[in-house]
Design an enzyme around this catalytic site. Sequence first.
Site, mmCIF file in Angstrom:
data_model
loop_
_atom_site.group_PDB
_atom_site.id
_atom_site.type_symbol
_atom_site.label_atom_id
_atom_site.label_comp_id
_atom_site.label_asym_id
_atom_site.label_seq_id
_atom_site.Cartn_x
_atom_site.Cartn_y
_atom_site.Cartn_z
ATOM 1 N N ASN A 129 0.801 -1.215 0.000
ATOM 2 C CA ASN A 129 0.000 0.000 0.000
ATOM 3 C C ASN A 129 0.842 1.277 0.000
ATOM 4 O O ASN A 129 0.409 2.298 -0.531
ATOM 5 C CB ASN A 129 -0.922 0.010 1.226
ATOM 6 C CG ASN A 129 -1.568 1.356 1.457
ATOM 7 O OD1 ASN A 129 -2.465 1.770 0.737
ATOM 8 N ND2 ASN A 129 -1.103 2.071 2.480
ATOM 9 N N SER A 184 -3.882 2.712 -9.421
ATOM 10 C CA SER A 184 -4.748 3.877 -9.568
ATOM 11 C C SER A 184 -5.498 3.798 -10.889
ATOM 12 O O SER A 184 -4.974 3.297 -11.891
ATOM 13 C CB SER A 184 -3.907 5.164 -9.526
ATOM 14 O OG SER A 184 -4.682 6.279 -9.908
ATOM 15 N N TYR A 195 3.268 10.062 -11.339
ATOM 16 C CA TYR A 195 2.490 9.121 -10.531
ATOM 17 C C TYR A 195 1.757 8.143 -11.449
ATOM 18 O O TYR A 195 1.751 6.926 -11.211
ATOM 19 C CB TYR A 195 1.495 9.891 -9.671
ATOM 20 C CG TYR A 195 0.590 9.025 -8.820
ATOM 21 C CD1 TYR A 195 1.078 8.412 -7.672
ATOM 22 C CD2 TYR A 195 -0.742 8.817 -9.174
ATOM 23 C CE1 TYR A 195 0.254 7.612 -6.886
ATOM 24 C CE2 TYR A 195 -1.571 8.024 -8.403
ATOM 25 C CZ TYR A 195 -1.070 7.424 -7.260
ATOM 26 O OH TYR A 195 -1.884 6.633 -6.494
ATOM 27 N N LYS A 209 2.342 3.911 -11.568
ATOM 28 C CA LYS A 209 1.288 2.939 -11.327
ATOM 29 C C LYS A 209 1.038 2.061 -12.549
ATOM 30 O O LYS A 209 0.660 0.884 -12.423
ATOM 31 C CB LYS A 209 -0.001 3.642 -10.895
ATOM 32 C CG LYS A 209 0.111 4.316 -9.528
ATOM 33 C CD LYS A 209 0.464 3.317 -8.422
ATOM 34 C CE LYS A 209 0.438 3.957 -7.046
ATOM 35 N NZ LYS A 209 0.713 2.998 -5.952
#
Length: 266
Positions: A94, A149, A183, A187
Amino acid sequence: MAKIVVITGANTGIGYETVKALLQNDKEMPYRIFLGCRSLEKGEAARKQVLEEVPGTQSTIDLLQVDVASDASIKAAFAAVSKETDHIDALVNNAGHALDPAYAKGELSLRDCWNQNFDVNVSGTDVMTHTFAPLLIKSKDARLLFLTSGLASNVDFAENYYAGPAPTETGWPKTFVGRPTTYRATKAALNMMMLNWHYLLKPDGVKTFSISPGMLATGLGNIKDFLIAHGAGHPSLGGQLIQKVVAGERDSDAGYIVNATGRMNF
């Protein structure tokens, strides 16, 4: 016998809500949760708070100091868990970084934004998984989770780009409009990494998933107010989704990107 779960970045946000969701759903089987945190002080505060929020739980929480950006920290965490148990039943990766807003504010360089995001979201997550895999494959019912995401779908981004309005801004530099470029890329890389682990550990019976919790109002990127203003949900929604995956309710989706309603495009 308790189901043993290791969760990184578990003292706040979705990680914290995952711990809470597990405690709230432990009637059939209790959990032994290793609450991963970089700061033991913050981890202890999180443990105290969640146990106050879920009184009477049958589960237990062990603090686990771990910084996924540090190989030495990961090795020490593995040694600590190995002293307590000969296996783990779930590893929930996580912990994550989202530094695009900091770059936009001039707080770090573009290269540092890319490198630090990849170090935590991809490299550190892979090292964490590689280190704990020997304990995971010893479980009779193992699950491996990676937090991704909805921004990371190459298919969805391409389709939205071609279907949406054409860019109109000319010149340089371009206006930062909240698009988390680095980001998103980390992901997307993590989803490929998940597929690799899925095929690598499938012969050992490990069920592997990417988890897309949706746009939630966490502290990631220090833009919580911005997220709330744009309709972000409560982090507990992510914790509840992860709990269902850990409990085996989404096993038919192993090897895919799982969200609250089904599967997401890669």
